[in-house]
Structure formats: structure tokens, C-alpha cells
Design a protein around this motif. Structure first.
Motif, short mmCIF file in Angstrom:
data_model
loop_
_atom_site.label_atom_id
_atom_site.label_comp_id
_atom_site.label_asym_id
_atom_site.label_seq_id
_atom_site.Cartn_x
_atom_site.Cartn_y
_atom_site.Cartn_z
N PHE A 266 -10.38 3.36 -8.81
CA PHE A 266 -10.12 3.68 -7.87
C PHE A 266 -8.93 2.81 -7.23
CE2 PHE A 266 -12.88 -0.17 -7.45
CZ PHE A 266 -12.06 -0.73 -6.33
N ASP A 267 -8.31 3.40 -6.42
CA ASP A 267 -7.24 2.90 -5.58
C ASP A 267 -7.15 2.88 -4.14
OD1 ASP A 267 -4.82 1.82 -4.64
OD2 ASP A 267 -3.75 2.16 -6.57
N LEU B 215 -5.83 -1.96 7.48
CA LEU B 215 -6.16 -0.59 6.88
C LEU B 215 -7.35 -0.11 7.59
CD1 LEU B 215 -6.11 -1.86 3.29
CD2 LEU B 215 -4.45 -0.18 4.28
N GLY B 216 -7.33 1.47 7.75
CA GLY B 216 -8.38 2.24 8.26
C GLY B 216 -8.77 3.37 7.09
N LEU B 217 -9.95 2.87 6.43
CA LEU B 217 -10.32 4.04 5.53
C LEU B 217 -11.55 4.70 5.84
CD1 LEU B 217 -10.27 1.11 2.66
CD2 LEU B 217 -8.61 3.03 3.09
N GLY B 218 -11.44 6.04 5.47
CA GLY B 218 -12.41 7.01 5.64
C GLY B 218 -12.53 7.56 7.19
N ILE B 219 -11.27 7.63 7.70
CA ILE B 219 -11.18 8.02 9.12
C ILE B 219 -11.37 9.45 9.26
CG2 ILE B 219 -9.69 5.98 9.61
CD1 ILE B 219 -7.04 7.89 9.48
N ASP B 220 -11.27 10.11 10.45
CA ASP B 220 -11.16 11.33 10.80
C ASP B 220 -10.09 11.46 11.29
OD1 ASP B 220 -11.61 13.80 11.40
OD2 ASP B 220 -12.89 13.67 12.98
N PRO B 221 -9.13 12.25 10.42
CA PRO B 221 -7.57 12.14 11.05
C PRO B 221 -7.81 13.32 12.35
CG PRO B 221 -7.73 12.58 8.79
CD PRO B 221 -9.24 12.71 9.12
N ALA C 82 -9.84 -2.95 -2.37
CA ALA C 82 -8.87 -3.52 -3.39
C ALA C 82 -7.78 -2.23 -3.59
CB ALA C 82 -9.54 -3.38 -4.93
N GLY C 83 -6.53 -2.16 -3.77
CA GLY C 83 -5.59 -1.33 -3.95
C GLY C 83 -4.22 -1.74 -4.52
N SER C 84 -3.48 -0.90 -4.91
CA SER C 84 -2.21 -1.28 -5.55
C SER C 84 -1.06 -1.51 -4.63
CB SER C 84 -1.72 -0.29 -6.68
OG SER C 84 -1.54 0.92 -5.76
N ASP C 85 -1.21 -0.93 -3.37
CA ASP C 85 -0.12 -1.23 -2.39
C ASP C 85 0.87 -0.55 -2.90
OD1 ASP C 85 1.21 -1.52 0.10
OD2 ASP C 85 1.53 -3.48 -0.28
N PHE C 86 1.05 0.81 -3.72
CA PHE C 86 1.87 1.48 -4.47
C PHE C 86 2.95 1.82 -3.36
CE2 PHE C 86 3.93 5.10 -6.44
CZ PHE C 86 4.18 4.57 -7.79
N HIS C 87 4.21 1.88 -3.65
CA HIS C 87 5.44 2.47 -3.01
C HIS C 87 6.26 3.26 -3.93
CE1 HIS C 87 4.03 -0.42 0.13
NE2 HIS C 87 5.01 0.14 0.84
N THR C 88 6.51 2.88 -4.93
CA THR C 88 7.50 3.44 -5.76
C THR C 88 7.26 2.90 -7.34
OG1 THR C 88 9.93 3.68 -6.09
CG2 THR C 88 9.26 1.54 -5.39
N PRO C 89 7.65 4.02 -8.18
CA PRO C 89 7.62 3.69 -9.76
C PRO C 89 8.67 2.92 -10.04
CG PRO C 89 7.60 6.13 -9.21
CD PRO C 89 7.73 5.56 -7.90
N ALA C 90 9.60 2.54 -9.34
CA ALA C 90 10.63 1.64 -9.75
C ALA C 90 10.15 0.25 -9.51
CB ALA C 90 11.83 1.63 -8.54
N GLN D 189 -17.97 -4.32 -2.55
CA GLN D 189 -16.94 -3.47 -2.54
C GLN D 189 -16.95 -2.17 -1.97
OE1 GLN D 189 -13.53 -2.18 -2.63
NE2 GLN D 189 -13.43 -3.65 -4.41
N LEU D 190 -15.88 -2.10 -0.90
CA LEU D 190 -16.16 -0.93 0.01
C LEU D 190 -15.91 0.51 -0.82
CD1 LEU D 190 -16.40 0.19 2.82
CD2 LEU D 190 -13.84 0.03 2.87
N ALA D 191 -15.47 0.45 -2.14
CA ALA D 191 -15.37 1.67 -2.86
C ALA D 191 -16.78 2.01 -3.16
CB ALA D 191 -14.50 1.35 -4.07
N ARG D 192 -17.85 1.27 -3.36
CA ARG D 192 -19.14 1.91 -3.71
C ARG D 192 -19.64 2.73 -2.43
NH1 ARG D 192 -22.17 -3.17 -6.88
NH2 ARG D 192 -20.29 -3.84 -7.96
N VAL D 193 -19.09 2.50 -1.43
CA VAL D 193 -19.68 3.33 -0.33
C VAL D 193 -18.87 4.42 0.09
CG1 VAL D 193 -20.04 3.09 2.31
CG2 VAL D 193 -20.25 1.16 0.95
N LEU D 194 -17.63 4.51 -0.55
CA LEU D 194 -16.83 5.57 -0.31
C LEU D 194 -16.89 6.41 -1.39
CD1 LEU D 194 -13.58 3.71 1.11
CD2 LEU D 194 -15.34 5.05 2.44
#
Length: 285
Positions: free
Chosen positions: A13-14, A86-92, A254-262, A279-284
């Protein structure tokens, strides 16, 4: 706050990444496709102060067989210090998001204009704002777009140099904005059905004594937890963060905070592994 899913059953996950909807280099579709190529099976798109990339990312995730978590990274204030939530699992589709995001868009645009004015006063190109806005496209404008504009104009060679000379803390382009208070950000995330977590807690130049105060106040305000694994965090810092999570009975993320392959120091799905039932990923999943 402990999830029941065994760690062995947790897919790769990420839960922290950025697209061109804010300051990332890849479109939401390209980002999800790259995550899929890297074996990620559960992901959250968390662009800065916008939800505009979520539909495209969700559609691509369905095509790739990935479990998608709608997310956002909100800029807010703890006292006078800027932090990210961070807002995770939000309703957009939650009705409260429209006005909240419009306010953030206005704050970002006003800040961008002030940044440009200050940098032009330092004899930098007069079209700097136009260059930065062109690089932002339809996404939220931020300092990374000014950094790329300075590279494009031949003023600096790298984004790091742009921040060191012009955009970082104490530099001419370090413009403050009256971001919403963290209580407002937490309330908005929770009202939309999401989990509210402090992003990358060791990156705010806080001592651990101050960080403990922040985490306690976050919990009192209704936040669910904080990130514990991300690029740049040390094993000792993880140990101290996990102690705080236990003390306040909070989820961790947990996450990569990925922005760019560079950026070679980070990649989708790559961050320190922390085996914890918090770990919240276990819930999501």
C-alpha cells in the motif's frame, strides 16, 4: 485504535502521493498506473488542498484492480506553525468541501501573487508568476511550481537550489498565508467521513517535546493519528512515534509522499516497513 487484519494479509500500500492536480509531476492516471507497475494494491491520492484529481485516479484504479482511497493533504495552522493534515477515506461529494476548497484556492493564489512580487523585486523575471501558473496548469499552484519556473528561466539548476536561494524558510519567497486552523481541517475531514492524520510529523523542525504537545492537541481536537513511516524518517524516530501512538491510542499511517520520478530518494510504495496493528491501512483495505 487497533485493526484486526493480520499483517500477512495486508497488500502493498501507499497512502500519501501527489499528482498534477497539485504539485506532482504525473497526472492522476499516470500516477496510479505507475503505482500498479510497482505492485501497489491499495493507494490514496492526497493532493495538496484539492480534490480535483480523485475521479480520474479512482477510475484508473478500478481498471488496474487497485483498492482506491479518496484522500487530500490539507494545509493548516497549529498556533502560528504551518502543518499538513491528511484526510483519508473522505467522501469527495460531501457538501462541505466546496466552500472549504474554494477558500484554500483563494489563499494559494494570493500567496502565489505575493511570492512573485517579492521575487521580481529581487530582479528575477517579471513573467515568473505566469511561468509558475503555466506549470501548475489546472492544478493548485505552490512553491514547487516557482522552483520549476526558476529552473526553466535558467536562474537555478535544481529545485533544491531554488528553495535554498529563493523559496525556503526565511528567503524572499517564503510567504505566509492565513491557513485554516487545524481544528477546522480536522472537523472538515471528519464531517466527510474520513480519518484525519498528521502528515510526516518529523518534518516540521519540532523537538520531540513540542511534537508530543502537538500530537496531544491533535487527539483532543478529534484527529485519528499520524504518519509514522515515510521517506527520511529514522528508525529511532519511528520508535518514538510509535510510543506516542500507543500512549494516545491512535492509528498510524505510511506513504511515499511521492511527487515525481525525478526524486530518486522516494518511489511509490517505498518507505520504512512498520508492522503494527495500529496501521490504518488494515482498516482501509
Amino acid at each position: 485504535m487497533i485493526a484486526d487484519l493480520p499483517a500477512a494479509d495486508l497488500p502493498r500500500f501507499d497512502l500519501h502521493m501527489h499528482s498534477t492536480a497539485s504539485d506532482g509531476a504525473l497526472s492522476p492516471q499516470e500516477l496510479v498506473e505507475l503505482a500498479s507497475e510497482n505492485g501497489v494494491k491499495l493507494l490514496a491520492l492526497t493532493d495538496h488542498d484539492t480534490l480535483s484529481g480523485l475521479d480520474e485516479a479512482a477510475a484508473t484504479a478500478r481498471q488496474c484492480g487497485i483498492r482506491f482511497v479518496p484522500g487530500v493533504e490539507l494545509t493548516c495552522r497549529w498556533n502560528t506553525r504551518v502543518i499538513h493534515l491528511l484526510g483519508l477515506g473522505i467522501d469527495p461529494a460531501h457538501e462541505g468541501w466546496k466552500g472549504y476548497i474554494e477558500n484554500l484556492e483563494g489563499l494559494r493564489q494570493a500567496r502565489a501573487e505575493k511570492i512573485a512580487k517579492r521575487l521580481v523585486a529581487k530582479k528575477l523575471p517579471e513573467d515568473l508568476l505566469a511561468r509558475a501558473q503555466a506549470l501548475a496548469g489546472s492544478g493548485q499552484i505552490g512553491r514547487p511550481h516557482f522552483a520549476r519556473a526558476l529552473i526553466e528561466a535558467g536562474i537555478v539548476s535544481t529545485e533544491s537550489e531554488a528553495f535554498d536561494r529563493y523559496l525556503g524558510q526565511g528567503k524572499p519567497g517564503d510567504v505566509k498565508a492565513e491557513w485554516p486552523d487545524m481544528h477546522e481541517a480536522i472537523e472538515q475531514v471528519k464531517a466527510s467521513g474520513g480519518f484525519a492524520l498528521l502528515a510526516h510529523p518529523t518534518k516540521y523542525n519540532l523537538t520531540f517535546s513540542r511534537l508530543r504537545i502537538l500530537v496531544k492537541e491533535l487527539g483532543n481536537a478529534g484527529a485519528d493519528g499520524f504518519e509514522v513511516a515515510y521517506p527520511g524518517v529514522s528508525q529511532e524516530q519511528i520508535r518514538l512515534l510509535m510510543r506516542m501512538a500507543d500512549q494516545h491510542d491512535m492509528y498510524v499511517s505510511a506513504g511515499s509522499d511521492f511527487h515525481t520520478p525525478a526524486n530518486r530518494w522516494t518511489h511509490l510504495g517505498r518507505f520504512p516497513q512498520v508492522d503494527t496493528p495500529r496501521q490504518l491501512a488494515r482498516v482501509l483495505v
